[in-house]
Every structure is written in C-alpha cells, then in structure tokens.
Design a protein around this motif. Structure first.
Motif, PDB file in Angstrom:
ATOM      1  N   LEU A 237      -0.118  -7.604   4.856  1.00  0.00           N
ATOM      2  CA  LEU A 237       0.795  -7.503   3.657  1.00  0.00           C
ATOM      3  C   LEU A 237       1.912  -6.397   3.562  1.00  0.00           C
ATOM      4  N   GLU A 238       1.424  -5.408   3.945  1.00  0.00           N
ATOM      5  CA  GLU A 238       2.143  -4.116   3.941  1.00  0.00           C
ATOM      6  C   GLU A 238       3.474  -3.770   4.537  1.00  0.00           C
ATOM      7  N   GLY A 239       3.449  -5.034   5.430  1.00  0.00           N
ATOM      8  CA  GLY A 239       4.336  -5.120   6.660  1.00  0.00           C
ATOM      9  C   GLY A 239       5.687  -6.702   5.624  1.00  0.00           C
ATOM     10  N   ALA A 293      16.290   1.826  -4.105  1.00  0.00           N
ATOM     11  CA  ALA A 293      15.950   0.793  -3.573  1.00  0.00           C
ATOM     12  C   ALA A 293      15.218   0.941  -2.053  1.00  0.00           C
ATOM     13  N   ARG A 294      16.327   1.012  -1.847  1.00  0.00           N
ATOM     14  CA  ARG A 294      16.344   1.168  -0.254  1.00  0.00           C
ATOM     15  C   ARG A 294      15.236   2.171   0.353  1.00  0.00           C
ATOM     16  N   LEU A 295      15.668   3.467  -0.736  1.00  0.00           N
ATOM     17  CA  LEU A 295      14.569   5.197  -0.405  1.00  0.00           C
ATOM     18  C   LEU A 295      13.457   4.812  -1.063  1.00  0.00           C
ATOM     19  N   LEU A 296      12.875   3.579  -1.270  1.00  0.00           N
ATOM     20  CA  LEU A 296      11.383   3.438  -1.456  1.00  0.00           C
ATOM     21  C   LEU A 296      11.151   2.536  -0.208  1.00  0.00           C
ATOM     22  N   ILE A 297      11.977   1.813   0.265  1.00  0.00           N
ATOM     23  CA  ILE A 297      11.729   1.121   1.356  1.00  0.00           C
ATOM     24  C   ILE A 297      11.403   2.301   2.283  1.00  0.00           C
ATOM     25  N   MET A 303       5.565   5.843   6.128  1.00  0.00           N
ATOM     26  CA  MET A 303       4.330   5.861   6.138  1.00  0.00           C
ATOM     27  C   MET A 303       3.823   5.081   6.767  1.00  0.00           C
ATOM     28  N   LYS A 304       4.312   3.297   7.018  1.00  0.00           N
ATOM     29  CA  LYS A 304       3.693   3.036   8.021  1.00  0.00           C
ATOM     30  C   LYS A 304       4.031   3.622   9.557  1.00  0.00           C
ATOM     31  N   CYS A 310      -0.273   2.156   3.078  1.00  0.00           N
ATOM     32  CA  CYS A 310       0.917   2.762   1.853  1.00  0.00           C
ATOM     33  C   CYS A 310       0.588   1.762   1.791  1.00  0.00           C
ATOM     34  N   LEU A 311       0.103   0.239   0.913  1.00  0.00           N
ATOM     35  CA  LEU A 311      -0.125  -0.648   0.358  1.00  0.00           C
ATOM     36  C   LEU A 311       0.731  -0.563  -1.029  1.00  0.00           C
ATOM     37  N   GLU A 312       0.695   0.868  -1.376  1.00  0.00           N
ATOM     38  CA  GLU A 312       0.650   0.270  -2.868  1.00  0.00           C
ATOM     39  C   GLU A 312       2.849   1.191  -3.093  1.00  0.00           C
TER      40      GLU A 312
END
Length: 330
Positions: A237-239, A293-297, A303-304, A310-312
């Motif tokens: 899910l995270e990836g 959006a890019r910075l959130l990604i 983190m991953k 980093c699921l949240e």
C-alpha cells in the motif's frame, strides 16, 4: 529534499526518452487504443520495470524516490504508459520479491524486472471492489495442484500481461486468514479475458475482466504460504500510493504546461490571456498545488527509502495529488 546528481541523471534519462518515444505518439495511442509495446520495451531497457528490485534479481533498485521521479516523467508524456509501468513495479514485482521463493524469483521476478514481461494484479472482484476481505474467487487444492475459479474486475494490463498475481479463498471458514495468493501465467488455458472496459481515458492501457475457469496451476505457484494472501495484498500500500501520486503529478504537470502554452497564444480584449489577472491567478494556483503535491510525494518517498513507516504520509500524498490532478485537468 533536493535531488542528488544520480537522481537528476535518472530523471533526465526518463524525460529524454519520454520526449522522443512517448509524447509524440500518446494521442494516437489513446485514440486508437493501441498498446504501446515498443515504447514499453524501451523503458524496460532503461531499467524502469525493476526500479525497486535488487540487481541480484535483474532490477536496478533505484528506490522509491527515484522511481517517483521516473513515474512523474512518464505520466507527463502518457498516463497509460505510467499506469502499466507502475503496476508491474509495485504490485507485480514486489509481492514476488517479498514473499516469493528463490525458484519463483528466478522464473517470474527476473523477466518482470528486465521489462521482458508485464504483470497484472488480480484482487478486485465485481461484487466487492477492492475489499480484500470479501473475495469469492476460490482456489481448491487437488492432488498436486490448485484449481482456481472466479471473476476479477478492473484488472490493469489484464489482457496484455504475461504474469498475474491472483488472490483466491483457500479456506472459506477462516475469513481474512483463508485468502491465498498465486502466481498465474496468463497463457494458462483457464485464464480468460472476458471483457475490456470502455473507459473515459488511458485507452492505451487495457483494464479487463478476467474469468478463471478451472485454472489449474502447480502447487509451487502458491505465493508465500496458504492464508497469507490478505497480508500480501495489503503489503504494497505505501509504495503503491507513492507511485499513483507521482503519476497524478505528471498528469497535472502536462495539463499545466498545456494551459500555459494556450494562455501564451490566445488573445482576448487586445492582449494575450495570461496577461489578464483572472487567468494568471488560475495558472499560479495550478502551479502552487502541483508543487505542494510533489513535495508531499517526495517526503513519503524519502521516508520509505529510509525504511520508516510512511503509510500516513503516502496516503496524504495520494489523496492530495489525485484531487489536485482532477482540478488541473478540468
């Protein structure tokens, strides 16, 4: 948060390939519903099918951050290509890498990572959507093999994939713990493409209904152990969310570029429309939302790559990026 020299090189390689081999043909692929086989082969030669797979298994293991950079570039050229690549990288390769036997990795993972074969992820069913705890597809162990029967819906690359990860119930009395995962070659006689969805977009990427009719597979095609299917289904899910979010940014970036180009050519009331504040403000808002959006990604991907939970953060990135892309396109 800034890019290293290696990350810049990977990003530039993806951007150059997309500019030459994907962007010029994307519109015709979409119009004619053409599966972009040759372009995908080229992406495979660049290593973009095994971006999260170690070199031992013929991947390049550039990590989640760099893979997000690549997916954004591909999506900016053609959303369909990025979807095909994303599925094989995340829910295709990773279940086999994390849960597969040495034999399964040799037989199935290596060709996927090299880009010689494509993967499909057969989880969703018509009655339950993506609720992995409510599957009706059944797998019964008979003699020395399993027999799978059931229907899967909305399967990306279901028609063109070579290898499918299939989830089916092996113990109906065990609930979530009664679900198992299997590796099923799509040339199996029991693997039948029964419908191709007529979608609003991404026509170059097929989305299929798959019917399993007495699909017989050897027992060593069981992925992991019996009862691990639910765990395997949720493991990526995270990836997966990071990858989808990166695709959304690429799609929105293409929309922003198109809007800026049009605003620099169209005239109204005696001047180019980007010189009107109403239009300039809209473009500025699009650019701001895109960058956010890019910075959130990038945060979630960093983190991953560090091995952090980093699921949240991945979920927030996917939510924000997908909604932002929809706003930018319409």
């Amino acid at each position: 948060m800034f890019l290293s020299d290696q990350e810049k090189m990977i990003q530039q390689a993806a951007a150059q390939y997309v500019k030459e081999k994907i962007t010029p043909y994307a519109a015709s692929w979409d119009r004619d519903k053409t599966f972009p086989k040759e372009a995908l082969m080229g992406l495979g030669e660049l290593g973009f099918f095994g971006m999260l797979v170690p070199e031992k298994w013929d991947g390049c293991e550039i990590g989640y951050f760099s893979s997000a950079l690549v997916l954004e570039e591909i999506a900016a050229g053609d959303a369909a290509c990025s979807t095909i690549i994303s599925v094989t990288n995340s829910v295709g390769c990773m279940p086999i890498l994390n849960f597969g036997s040495e034999q399964q990795k040799e037989l199935f993972l290596k060709p996927l990572a090299r880009g010689e074969k494509l993967a499909a992820f057969c989880l969703t069913e018509p009655h339950a959507g993506s609720d992995a705890s409510d599957l009706r597809c059944k797998a019964k162990f008979v003699d020395d093999h399993y027999i799978i029967n059931g229907v899967k819906q909305f399967i990306t690359s279901g028609k063109n994939a070579d290898t499918s990860i299939v989830f089916a119930v092996t113990d109906p009395s065990a609930g979530k713990k009664g679900i198992s995962a299997f590796i099923v070659p799509t040339d199996n006689a029991g693997y039948k493409v029964t419908n191709i969805e007529n979608k609003m977009g991404q026509h170059a990427s097929d989305t299929a209904q798959i019917t399993f009719e007495d699909c017989k597979i050897p027992k060593h095609h069981l992925l992991g152990q019996e009862g691990q299917g639910y765990k395997i289904a949720l493991s990526g899910l995270e990836g997966g969310r990071i990858g989808i979010a990166a695709q959304c940014v690429g799609i929105a970036r293409a929309a922003l570029d198109a809007a800026k180009q049009y605003a620099s050519e169209r005239q109204a009331f005696g001047k180019l429309i980007h010189q009107h504040q109403a239009i300039a403000f809209k473009i500025a808002d699009m650019a701001t939302q895109l960058d956010a959006a890019r910075l959130l990604i990038w945060r979630a991907a960093r983190m991953k790559d560090r091995g952090e939970n980093c699921l949240e953060q991945a979920s927030m990135a996917k939510l924000f990026a997908s909604e932002m892309a929809e706003k930018n396109m319409f």
